[in-house]
Design a protein around this motif. Structure first.
Motif, PDB file in Angstrom:
ATOM      1  N   THR A 114       0.828  -1.208   0.000  1.00 22.33           N
ATOM      2  CA  THR A 114       0.000   0.000   0.000  1.00 22.33           C
ATOM      3  C   THR A 114       0.860   1.254   0.000  1.00 22.33           C
ATOM      4  O   THR A 114       0.607   2.206  -0.751  1.00 22.33           O
ATOM      5  N   GLY A 115       1.890   1.249   0.838  1.00 21.94           N
ATOM      6  CA  GLY A 115       2.767   2.415   0.908  1.00 21.94           C
ATOM      7  C   GLY A 115       3.497   2.661  -0.390  1.00 21.94           C
ATOM      8  O   GLY A 115       3.639   3.815  -0.834  1.00 21.94           O
ATOM      9  N   ILE A 171       4.655   5.921  -4.595  1.00 17.30           N
ATOM     10  CA  ILE A 171       5.158   6.050  -5.957  1.00 17.30           C
ATOM     11  C   ILE A 171       4.221   6.905  -6.796  1.00 17.30           C
ATOM     12  O   ILE A 171       4.658   7.744  -7.602  1.00 17.30           O
ATOM     13  N   GLY A 172       2.913   6.710  -6.610  1.00 15.40           N
ATOM     14  CA  GLY A 172       1.952   7.515  -7.369  1.00 15.40           C
ATOM     15  C   GLY A 172       2.069   8.992  -7.075  1.00 15.40           C
ATOM     16  O   GLY A 172       2.121   9.826  -7.986  1.00 15.40           O
ATOM     17  N   VAL A 173       2.143   9.331  -5.777  1.00 12.66           N
ATOM     18  CA  VAL A 173       2.269  10.739  -5.393  1.00 12.66           C
ATOM     19  C   VAL A 173       3.598  11.311  -5.883  1.00 12.66           C
ATOM     20  O   VAL A 173       3.659  12.432  -6.399  1.00 12.66           O
ATOM     21  N   ALA A 174       4.679  10.532  -5.711  1.00 15.90           N
ATOM     22  CA  ALA A 174       5.998  11.004  -6.149  1.00 15.90           C
ATOM     23  C   ALA A 174       6.025  11.253  -7.649  1.00 15.90           C
ATOM     24  O   ALA A 174       6.607  12.237  -8.119  1.00 15.90           O
ATOM     25  N   LEU A 175       5.383  10.374  -8.416  1.00 17.48           N
ATOM     26  CA  LEU A 175       5.368  10.542  -9.865  1.00 17.48           C
ATOM     27  C   LEU A 175       4.638  11.823 -10.257  1.00 17.48           C
ATOM     28  O   LEU A 175       5.104  12.571 -11.132  1.00 17.48           O
ATOM     29  N   PHE A 192      12.375  -8.382  10.222  1.00 14.62           N
ATOM     30  CA  PHE A 192      11.597  -8.330   8.983  1.00 14.62           C
ATOM     31  C   PHE A 192      11.198  -6.903   8.628  1.00 14.62           C
ATOM     32  O   PHE A 192      10.783  -6.635   7.500  1.00 14.62           O
ATOM     33  N   PHE A 193      11.341  -5.966   9.575  1.00 11.03           N
ATOM     34  CA  PHE A 193      11.060  -4.559   9.278  1.00 11.03           C
ATOM     35  C   PHE A 193      12.111  -3.945   8.346  1.00 11.03           C
ATOM     36  O   PHE A 193      11.919  -2.827   7.860  1.00 11.03           O
ATOM     37  N   VAL A 194      13.213  -4.654   8.116  1.00 14.11           N
ATOM     38  CA  VAL A 194      14.291  -4.075   7.312  1.00 14.11           C
ATOM     39  C   VAL A 194      13.822  -3.822   5.875  1.00 14.11           C
ATOM     40  O   VAL A 194      14.258  -2.852   5.236  1.00 14.11           O
ATOM     41  N   VAL A 195      12.923  -4.658   5.359  1.00  9.99           N
ATOM     42  CA  VAL A 195      12.423  -4.457   3.990  1.00  9.99           C
ATOM     43  C   VAL A 195      11.624  -3.158   3.913  1.00  9.99           C
ATOM     44  O   VAL A 195      11.732  -2.406   2.938  1.00  9.99           O
ATOM     45  N   ASN A 196      10.817  -2.885   4.938  1.00 15.16           N
ATOM     46  CA  ASN A 196      10.067  -1.631   4.963  1.00 15.16           C
ATOM     47  C   ASN A 196      11.005  -0.431   5.005  1.00 15.16           C
ATOM     48  O   ASN A 196      10.778   0.576   4.330  1.00 15.16           O
ATOM     49  N   MET A 197      12.074  -0.546   5.801  1.00 13.16           N
ATOM     50  CA  MET A 197      13.038   0.549   5.895  1.00 13.16           C
ATOM     51  C   MET A 197      13.739   0.772   4.564  1.00 13.16           C
ATOM     52  O   MET A 197      13.906   1.919   4.115  1.00 13.16           O
ATOM     53  N   ILE A 198      14.148  -0.300   3.906  1.00 13.50           N
ATOM     54  CA  ILE A 198      14.826  -0.175   2.618  1.00 13.50           C
ATOM     55  C   ILE A 198      13.923   0.494   1.599  1.00 13.50           C
ATOM     56  O   ILE A 198      14.350   1.378   0.837  1.00 13.50           O
ATOM     57  N   THR A 199      12.654   0.087   1.566  1.00 12.81           N
ATOM     58  CA  THR A 199      11.721   0.671   0.601  1.00 12.81           C
ATOM     59  C   THR A 199      11.499   2.154   0.877  1.00 12.81           C
ATOM     60  O   THR A 199      11.527   2.980  -0.048  1.00 12.81           O
ATOM     61  N   MET A 200      11.288   2.493   2.134  1.00 13.35           N
ATOM     62  CA  MET A 200      11.007   3.883   2.492  1.00 13.35           C
ATOM     63  C   MET A 200      12.201   4.789   2.194  1.00 13.35           C
ATOM     64  O   MET A 200      12.065   5.814   1.504  1.00 13.35           O
ATOM     65  N   ILE A 201      13.375   4.405   2.678  1.00 12.43           N
ATOM     66  CA  ILE A 201      14.571   5.229   2.480  1.00 12.43           C
ATOM     67  C   ILE A 201      14.998   5.201   1.009  1.00 12.43           C
ATOM     68  O   ILE A 201      15.441   6.220   0.457  1.00 12.43           O
ATOM     69  N   GLY A 202      14.862   4.042   0.353  1.00 13.79           N
ATOM     70  CA  GLY A 202      15.279   3.921  -1.035  1.00 13.79           C
ATOM     71  C   GLY A 202      14.508   4.846  -1.958  1.00 13.79           C
ATOM     72  O   GLY A 202      15.096   5.500  -2.827  1.00 13.79           O
ATOM     73  N   LEU A 203      13.197   4.900  -1.778  1.00 14.88           N
ATOM     74  CA  LEU A 203      12.407   5.815  -2.603  1.00 14.88           C
ATOM     75  C   LEU A 203      12.783   7.263  -2.328  1.00 14.88           C
ATOM     76  O   LEU A 203      12.893   8.075  -3.252  1.00 14.88           O
TER      77      LEU A 203
END
Length: 390
Positions: A223-224, A229-233, A275-286
């Protein structure tokens, strides 16, 4: 006045530099060496090399993404955990260890809760349904459950009202991860049983709770990503005025995330990550992927508008914007190292994930982005949604 080659210095006298002839000679040599190093491995050099060999650079990054995807598919599951521990052995952890030394290590136990609006545990229908649930779960075998209790077999409690019964399920599994997978099988087996009217059946316990956390985290991640991504685009398209320019930072951020997740799966083989590391990578990566790309693409377009050709504009952007991106990323990484000092595995995992994705995003901005700009050239301004600002 003519400059000394490769140094940017003019052949002034040592007196003008307020130094001895020897000191002046050393200064010239150091400046020359520094300049040659920057020309070889600096942001400007990386940008030019990537721009002059764009397809090779893009091919390398695509290979990295494919390799990272393979690592994620094979290793990510075993690299992540829902458990967390303190690394400094606080008093609470010492007390828990003392209790386990006395009582033994606690077993992984789940519970099946059965409740009825009208019937009680003494009713034959209630007994029949409880027995059905017990035998169904026990039929999963010793690889899944070590035992199932209930009040008909005198090893399960009933509430004072008699309307609610609790069936303790002793889970099998060599470790907690395997026990959690078995808990999901128990939940599926219970869900497949048709309950009589007015009955409700639930599965609860620490393992089920952890599984629910994982499911919720995955749903929130999707969802995030979708919303973010939609808002950023939309924002990028409005800022740049073209769809092509707005899409590039998104793609760069996604590739940085994919590579960083693969690296996290590899690092997780040395020590488990939350398992929260994937959420962190996605958030910071974007965030950093879009930010760094936005900075460099904007500078490239400015240099093109000033009359530089494609390669020179990329090189100029590399010597200015890419240099700022490098030091910005370096500062972020050094700051994130502070999370590794915290005596908690969750915070350390989040720090590792953030550090990995920032490093990858910086590398992509300094190499992959110049290659993409070289391939696209002025087509980066295609699909314009508003007129360029004069």
């Amino acid at each position: 006045m003519k400059k000394i080659f490769g140094t940017g210095l003019t052949p002034r006298t040592a007196y003008e530099y307020n130094c001895t002839p020897y000191e002046y000679s050393v200064r010239v040599q150091r400046t020359f060496i520094k300049r040659r190093i920057e020309m070889a491995i600096g942001p400007e050099a990386l940008a030019r090399r990537s721009a002059t060999r764009p397809w090779r650079t893009v091919g390398i990054w695509l290979a990295l993404v494919v390799g990272a995807a393979a690592l994620s598919a094979q290793l990510l599951g075993s690299a992540l955990t829902t458990e967390f521990n303190f690394t400094d052995n606080p008093e609470s952890a010492q007390a828990t260890q003392l209790i386990e030394d006395v009582r033994g290590e606690s077993a992984n136990t789940e519970f099946v809760l059965i409740t009825s609006e009208t019937a009680t545990a003494a009713d034959p229908e209630y007994v029949e349904y409880v027995t059905l649930v017990q035998t169904t779960v026990a039929a999963l075998g010793p690889e899944v459950v070590n035992g199932v209790g209930s009040y008909p077999t005198e090893d399960g409690p009933v509430s004072e009202s008699g309307r609610t019964a609790l069936l303790p399920v002793l889970m099998a599994g060599e470790d907690r991860a395997e026990a959690a997978e078995n808990a999901e099988l128990v939940k599926e087996a219970v869900a497949g049983i048709t309950a009589p009217g007015g009955y409700q059946t639930f599965v609860a316990g620490e393992l089920t709770l952890e599984n629910d956390f994982n499911i919720i985290a995955e749903e929130d991640l999707v969802t995030g990503e979708t919303i973010g991504i939609g808002v950023a685009l939309v924002v990028l398209v409005v800022v740049f005025g073209t769809v092509a320019s707005g899409v590039i930072p998104i793609i760069l951020g996604m590739m940085a995330i994919a590579v960083a997740v693969g690296l996290a799966a590899l690092v997780g083989q040395a020590f488990e990550l939350s398992f929260f590391v994937v959420n962190m990578i996605t958030m910071i990566g974007l965030a950093v992927g879009i930010d760094y790309s936005l900075f460099i693409v904007s500078r490239y377009r400015e240099e093109r508008a000033n009359g530089l050709d494609k390669i020179d504009a990329i090189t100029r952007a590399g010597s200015t914007a890419s240099r700022a991106v490098f030091f910005s990323g370096l500062t972020v990484v050094l700051a994130l190292f502070g999370m590794l000092l915290l005596p908690n595995t969750i915070f350390r995992s989040l720090g590792v994930g953030a550090i990995l994705v920032v490093i990858v995003a910086v590398a992509a901005s300094m190499t992959l982005l110049p290659a993409v700009l070289s391939i696209m050239g002025d087509r980066i301004d295609s699909l314009r949604v508003r007129r360029a600002t004069p």
